[in-house]
Scaffold this active site. Structure first.
Site, PDB file in Angstrom:
ATOM      1  NE  ARG A   1     -54.117   3.895   4.070  1.00 62.64           N
ATOM      2  CZ  ARG A   1     -54.442   3.666   5.353  1.00 62.64           C
ATOM      3  NH1 ARG A   1     -53.937   4.420   6.306  1.00 62.64           N
ATOM      4  NH2 ARG A   1     -55.265   2.686   5.669  1.00 62.64           N
TER       5      ARG A   1
ATOM      6  CE  LYS B   1     -56.693  -2.040  -2.669  1.00 64.89           C
ATOM      7  NZ  LYS B   1     -57.392  -0.993  -1.908  1.00 64.89           N
TER       8      LYS B   1
ATOM      9  NE  ARG C   1     -52.967  -1.134   7.428  1.00 66.32           N
ATOM     10  CZ  ARG C   1     -53.249  -0.985   6.140  1.00 66.32           C
ATOM     11  NH1 ARG C   1     -53.747  -1.982   5.453  1.00 66.32           N
ATOM     12  NH2 ARG C   1     -53.044   0.173   5.547  1.00 66.32           N
TER      13      ARG C   1
HETATM   14  P1  ADP Z   1     -54.442   0.896   2.174  1.00 64.18           P
HETATM   15  O1  ADP Z   1     -55.079   0.291   0.959  1.00 64.18           O
HETATM   16  O2  ADP Z   1     -55.342   0.881   3.379  1.00 64.18           O
HETATM   17  O3  ADP Z   1     -53.860   2.241   1.917  1.00 64.18           O
HETATM   18  P2  ADP Z   1     -52.089  -0.829   1.917  1.00 64.18           P
HETATM   19  O4  ADP Z   1     -51.809  -1.949   2.810  1.00 64.18           O
HETATM   20  O5  ADP Z   1     -52.427  -1.155   0.497  1.00 64.18           O
HETATM   21  O6  ADP Z   1     -53.262  -0.029   2.631  1.00 64.18           O
HETATM   22  O7  ADP Z   1     -50.865   0.197   1.903  1.00 64.18           O
HETATM   23  C1  ADP Z   1     -50.306   0.694   3.086  1.00 64.18           C
HETATM   24  C2  ADP Z   1     -49.291   1.792   2.773  1.00 64.18           C
HETATM   25  O8  ADP Z   1     -48.226   1.236   1.971  1.00 64.18           O
HETATM   26  C3  ADP Z   1     -49.815   2.950   1.937  1.00 64.18           C
HETATM   27  O9  ADP Z   1     -50.423   3.944   2.741  1.00 64.18           O
HETATM   28  C4  ADP Z   1     -48.523   3.462   1.294  1.00 64.18           C
HETATM   29  O10 ADP Z   1     -47.742   4.214   2.202  1.00 64.18           O
HETATM   30  C5  ADP Z   1     -47.780   2.181   1.004  1.00 64.18           C
HETATM   31  N1  ADP Z   1     -48.108   1.671  -0.353  1.00 64.18           N
HETATM   32  C6  ADP Z   1     -48.701   0.488  -0.641  1.00 64.18           C
HETATM   33  N2  ADP Z   1     -48.864   0.345  -1.980  1.00 64.18           N
HETATM   34  C7  ADP Z   1     -48.362   1.462  -2.546  1.00 64.18           C
HETATM   35  C8  ADP Z   1     -48.239   1.920  -3.881  1.00 64.18           C
HETATM   36  N3  ADP Z   1     -48.657   1.197  -4.931  1.00 64.18           N
HETATM   37  N4  ADP Z   1     -47.657   3.127  -4.087  1.00 64.18           N
HETATM   38  C9  ADP Z   1     -47.208   3.866  -3.077  1.00 64.18           C
HETATM   39  N5  ADP Z   1     -47.296   3.504  -1.790  1.00 64.18           N
HETATM   40  C10 ADP Z   1     -47.866   2.311  -1.514  1.00 64.18           C
END
Ligand code: ADP
Length: 222
Positions: free
Chosen positions: A175, A17, A164
């Site tokens: 996750r 993504k 990360r």
């Molecule tokens: P990934 O897709 O690998 O989980 P992201 O970079 O999208 O990584 O998100 C990292 C972290 O940020 C998530 O594990 C969560 O803690 C937080 N996060 C991001 N987007 C959201 C969301 N829409 N709702 C809740 N938490 C979020």
């Protein structure tokens, strides 16, 4: 001038993504709105808000809906997003977030052009996550198979490219489990509204981008 777009990209962790949303944002000249990147930037800045978000992130837990919705609302109200659109990456992830987004966009008269599910199975996702590396400054994504040209220094901005902090085995499992439980139902929800297209996430980044742009452009012509 390329027309803008209003897009939501769904897909489990490791689907690509982040990589594809960056490219789509460049292609359609719209902001890339990644909730994960926004939270990581506030952690790095050491703000009070960042400290709160960090606790959830390190544990692989979702940040509470009201916080995430507030952050997205603020970003989508900005001028660039209103004028040209956006690529939403990592939001919505729960039914409450999807409903809040619907309401936000309805209020602003900015309907989505398309929601895309970038499809990858769990085994491939785990493999990609173990190899993922990111620039700690500009969030460009690399992998051990596609590293930057020079010694883990970002090709884009010269920042340090690292793994990360939340790409640990435990946090990744949590996750992925949350994705299956909370985010997968959104795929049906968008499908019922005829606003979903599924795209195979396997292939080179250029191939996947071509598939995405062709699906988006044909939808915009409908
Ligand atoms: P990934 O897709 O690998 O989980 P992201 O970079 O999208 O990584 O998100 C990292 C972290 O940020 C998530 O594990 C969560 O803690 C937080 N996060 C991001 N987007 C959201 C969301 N829409 N709702 C809740 N938490 C979020």
């Amino acid at each position: 001038m390329v027309p803008g777009a209003r897009l939501v990209i769904l897909g489990r962790q490791g689907a690509g993504k982040g990589t594809q949303c960056m490219r789509l944002a460049r292609h359609y000249v719209v902001p890339h709105v990644s909730t994960g990147d926004i939270f990581r930037a506030s952690v790095k800045a050491g703000s009070e808000f960042g400290l709160r978000a960090e606790e959830y992130m390190l544990a692989g837990k979702l940040v509470p809906d009201e916080i995430v919705v507030g952050v997205v609302r603020e970003r989508l109200c900005q001028r660039d997003a209103r004028a040209r659109g956006f690529v939403l990456d990592g939001f919505p992830r729960t039914a409450a977030q999807a409903e809040a987004l619907d309401e936000m966009l309805g209020d602003e008269g900015m309907p989505l052009d398309l929601t895309i599910d970038l499809e990858i199975d769990e085994e491939d996702a785990l493999r990609r996550l173990a190899d993922r590396r990111v620039c700690s400054t500009c969030a460009t994504i690399y992998s051990t198979a596609r590293p930057p040209a020079i010694d883990w220094t970002c090709d884009n901005c010269g920042g340090e490219v690292v793994q990360r902090q939340d790409d640990t085995e435990d946090a990744i499992r949590k996750r992925l489990a949350d994705y299956n439980e909370l985010t997968t139902p959104l795929i049906d929800w968008y499908e019922k509204r005829d606003s979903l297209v599924r795209i195979d996430a396997i292939g080179s980044p250029d191939d996947v981008l071509r598939r995405l742009v062709s699906a988006i452009d044909s939808r915009k012509l409908r």
